[in-house]
Design a protein around this motif. Structure first.
Motif, PDB file in Angstrom:
ATOM      1  N   VAL A  32      72.450 116.341 -14.497  1.00  0.00           N
ATOM      2  CA  VAL A  32      72.780 115.135 -13.730  1.00  0.00           C
ATOM      3  C   VAL A  32      74.260 115.246 -13.385  1.00  0.00           C
ATOM      4  CG1 VAL A  32      72.865 112.612 -13.711  1.00  0.00           C
ATOM      5  CG2 VAL A  32      71.050 113.791 -14.978  1.00  0.00           C
ATOM      6  N   ASN A  33      74.559 115.652 -12.169  1.00  0.00           N
ATOM      7  CA  ASN A  33      75.947 115.902 -11.759  1.00  0.00           C
ATOM      8  C   ASN A  33      76.661 114.573 -11.533  1.00  0.00           C
ATOM      9  OD1 ASN A  33      78.375 116.575 -10.465  1.00  0.00           O
ATOM     10  ND2 ASN A  33      77.457 118.399  -9.542  1.00  0.00           N
ATOM     11  N   ILE A  34      77.428 114.153 -12.549  1.00  0.00           N
ATOM     12  CA  ILE A  34      78.093 112.849 -12.449  1.00  0.00           C
ATOM     13  C   ILE A  34      79.234 112.883 -11.439  1.00  0.00           C
ATOM     14  CG2 ILE A  34      77.382 112.145 -14.764  1.00  0.00           C
ATOM     15  CD1 ILE A  34      80.137 112.925 -15.790  1.00  0.00           C
ATOM     16  N   GLY A  35      79.737 114.077 -11.124  1.00  0.00           N
ATOM     17  CA  GLY A  35      80.781 114.181 -10.103  1.00  0.00           C
ATOM     18  C   GLY A  35      80.261 113.884  -8.711  1.00  0.00           C
ATOM     19  N   LYS A  36      78.955 114.035  -8.529  1.00  0.00           N
ATOM     20  CA  LYS A  36      78.329 113.755  -7.237  1.00  0.00           C
ATOM     21  C   LYS A  36      77.570 112.433  -7.241  1.00  0.00           C
ATOM     22  CE  LYS A  36      77.771 118.618  -5.948  1.00  0.00           C
ATOM     23  NZ  LYS A  36      76.803 119.696  -5.588  1.00  0.00           N
ATOM     24  N   GLY A  37      77.695 111.689  -8.342  1.00  0.00           N
ATOM     25  CA  GLY A  37      77.060 110.379  -8.408  1.00  0.00           C
ATOM     26  C   GLY A  37      75.565 110.407  -8.653  1.00  0.00           C
ATOM     27  N   GLU A  38      75.046 111.534  -9.164  1.00  0.00           N
ATOM     28  CA  GLU A  38      73.603 111.624  -9.370  1.00  0.00           C
ATOM     29  C   GLU A  38      73.100 110.659 -10.448  1.00  0.00           C
ATOM     30  OE1 GLU A  38      73.153 116.331  -8.024  1.00  0.00           O
ATOM     31  OE2 GLU A  38      72.727 115.737 -10.095  1.00  0.00           O
ATOM     32  N   GLN A  39      74.029 110.163 -11.288  1.00  0.00           N
ATOM     33  CA  GLN A  39      73.631 109.198 -12.324  1.00  0.00           C
ATOM     34  C   GLN A  39      73.262 107.846 -11.730  1.00  0.00           C
ATOM     35  OE1 GLN A  39      76.635 110.169 -11.610  1.00  0.00           O
ATOM     36  NE2 GLN A  39      78.214 108.668 -12.113  1.00  0.00           N
ATOM     37  N   MET A  40      73.531 107.660 -10.440  1.00  0.00           N
ATOM     38  CA  MET A  40      73.205 106.399  -9.783  1.00  0.00           C
ATOM     39  C   MET A  40      71.864 106.449  -9.062  1.00  0.00           C
ATOM     40  SD  MET A  40      75.797 104.716 -10.726  1.00  0.00           S
ATOM     41  CE  MET A  40      75.438 103.212  -9.824  1.00  0.00           C
ATOM     42  N   LYS A  41      71.202 107.582  -9.086  1.00  0.00           N
ATOM     43  CA  LYS A  41      69.926 107.695  -8.390  1.00  0.00           C
ATOM     44  C   LYS A  41      68.868 106.811  -9.063  1.00  0.00           C
ATOM     45  CE  LYS A  41      70.481 112.318  -6.423  1.00  0.00           C
ATOM     46  NZ  LYS A  41      69.924 113.702  -6.357  1.00  0.00           N
ATOM     47  N   PRO A  42      68.022 106.181  -8.277  1.00  0.00           N
ATOM     48  CA  PRO A  42      67.012 105.272  -8.842  1.00  0.00           C
ATOM     49  C   PRO A  42      66.132 105.927  -9.900  1.00  0.00           C
ATOM     50  CG  PRO A  42      67.122 105.024  -6.465  1.00  0.00           C
ATOM     51  CD  PRO A  42      67.990 106.199  -6.800  1.00  0.00           C
ATOM     52  N   GLU A  43      65.774 107.198  -9.709  1.00  0.00           N
ATOM     53  CA  GLU A  43      64.901 107.853 -10.688  1.00  0.00           C
ATOM     54  C   GLU A  43      65.591 108.033 -12.033  1.00  0.00           C
ATOM     55  OE1 GLU A  43      66.194 111.172  -7.730  1.00  0.00           O
ATOM     56  OE2 GLU A  43      65.782 109.008  -7.711  1.00  0.00           O
ATOM     57  N   PHE A  44      66.929 108.215 -12.007  1.00  0.00           N
ATOM     58  CA  PHE A  44      67.653 108.329 -13.274  1.00  0.00           C
ATOM     59  C   PHE A  44      67.836 106.959 -13.918  1.00  0.00           C
ATOM     60  CE2 PHE A  44      71.657 108.610 -15.779  1.00  0.00           C
ATOM     61  CZ  PHE A  44      71.200 109.489 -16.748  1.00  0.00           C
ATOM     62  N   LEU A  45      68.072 105.945 -13.109  1.00  0.00           N
ATOM     63  CA  LEU A  45      68.257 104.595 -13.641  1.00  0.00           C
ATOM     64  C   LEU A  45      66.996 104.070 -14.338  1.00  0.00           C
ATOM     65  CD1 LEU A  45      70.304 102.951 -10.762  1.00  0.00           C
ATOM     66  CD2 LEU A  45      71.112 103.509 -13.045  1.00  0.00           C
ATOM     67  N   LYS A  46      65.868 104.641 -14.018  1.00  0.00           N
ATOM     68  CA  LYS A  46      64.636 104.224 -14.688  1.00  0.00           C
ATOM     69  C   LYS A  46      64.648 104.603 -16.169  1.00  0.00           C
ATOM     70  CE  LYS A  46      61.570 104.336 -10.662  1.00  0.00           C
ATOM     71  NZ  LYS A  46      60.391 105.018 -10.031  1.00  0.00           N
ATOM     72  N   ILE A  47      65.344 105.680 -16.503  1.00  0.00           N
ATOM     73  CA  ILE A  47      65.397 106.096 -17.909  1.00  0.00           C
ATOM     74  C   ILE A  47      66.745 105.800 -18.548  1.00  0.00           C
ATOM     75  CG2 ILE A  47      63.630 107.872 -17.613  1.00  0.00           C
ATOM     76  CD1 ILE A  47      65.863 109.954 -17.600  1.00  0.00           C
ATOM     77  N   SER A  48      67.766 105.536 -17.734  1.00  0.00           N
ATOM     78  CA  SER A  48      69.092 105.197 -18.257  1.00  0.00           C
ATOM     79  C   SER A  48      69.668 104.054 -17.433  1.00  0.00           C
ATOM     80  CB  SER A  48      70.022 106.417 -18.208  1.00  0.00           C
ATOM     81  OG  SER A  48      71.283 106.110 -18.789  1.00  0.00           O
ATOM     82  N   PRO A  49      69.302 102.812 -17.740  1.00  0.00           N
ATOM     83  CA  PRO A  49      69.687 101.674 -16.904  1.00  0.00           C
ATOM     84  C   PRO A  49      71.189 101.426 -16.858  1.00  0.00           C
ATOM     85  CG  PRO A  49      68.595 100.942 -18.929  1.00  0.00           C
ATOM     86  CD  PRO A  49      68.407 102.417 -18.847  1.00  0.00           C
ATOM     87  N   ASN A  50      71.949 102.023 -17.787  1.00  0.00           N
ATOM     88  CA  ASN A  50      73.412 101.889 -17.768  1.00  0.00           C
ATOM     89  C   ASN A  50      74.058 102.991 -16.937  1.00  0.00           C
ATOM     90  OD1 ASN A  50      75.803 100.541 -18.540  1.00  0.00           O
ATOM     91  ND2 ASN A  50      76.169 101.993 -20.205  1.00  0.00           N
TER      92      ASN A  50
END
Length: 208
Positions: A32-50
């Motif tokens: 999950v490339n946090i430098g590219k903001g991939e942590q904000m993708k909806p599919e990731f937010l489903k498992i990590s709401p923070n």
């Protein structure tokens, strides 16, 4: 079945890859490339709401049902419970593991993380104030850890998830501008852990 590890090359991410290696659990890395903001993708937010890494998905969770877990401390406790490893069963033995895991989560992580932030600032006035404040507190925390390790091989008695949690941040000591020679007990503990083959594999997992 294989655990999904959604992570990046950070102290909190490395805690989990080290733990998985030490526990001998099969896992697959999903960067999950946090430098590219991939942590904000909806599919990731489903498992990590923070919207923070790491997070895991275990297809064989409680009662054999899939489960996702976010927050590195919660993941370590879940994996310790799941495997019966590095997390004592008796309450008396478990107390120091929980104490030192919470110590890491509440201090030896947020404070060095602020050092990382202020080192990167270009405004010298802002940088100098914040860097001194959080560097002083970071060194204090290293001192707390050093005193603990003066008469303990590991932070909570036997090797535990608390050690893995703290190691993820101690790994970044050069970035904290902390020389481990100033904290000889931490240095001994750090070198002992980093010499473990499973720990080495955990840090060698390619994440970026």
């Amino acid at each position: 079945m294989t655990i999904e590890l959604h992570t990046w090359n950070t102290p909190n991410g490395r805690k989990i890859s080290v733990a998985l290696e030490e526990m001998g659990l099969p896992y697959k890395v999903f960067p999950v490339n946090i430098g590219k903001g991939e942590q904000m993708k909806p599919e990731f937010l489903k498992i990590s709401p923070n919207n923070k890494i790491p997070a895991i998905v275990d297809p064989m969770g409680p009662d054999g049902k899939p489960v996702s877990v976010f927050e590195s401390g919660a993941i370590l406790l879940y994996l310790g419970e799941k495997t019966g490893q590095f997390l004592p069963k008796s309450l008396g033995d478990r107390i120091p593991v929980l104490e030192w895991l919470m110590w890491q989560m509440g201090g030896f992580g947020p404070m060095p993380g602020q050092v990382h932030h202020f080192i990167a600032l270009e405004n010298e006035a802002d940088r100098a104030y914040g860097l001194k404040r959080f560097s002083d507190e970071t060194r204090r925390l290293y001192g707390v850890l050093d005193r603990r390790l003066a008469d303990h091989e590991f932070v909570a008695g036997a090797l535990s998830v608390a050690d893995f949690a703290i190691l993820g941040w101690a790994w970044r000591h050069p970035r904290h501008k902390v020389a481990l020679e100033d904290f000889p007990n931490v240095k001994r503990w750090y070198e002992q852990l980093m010499a473990r083959p499973a720990v080495q594999r955990g840090f060698e997992v390619k994440l970026d």
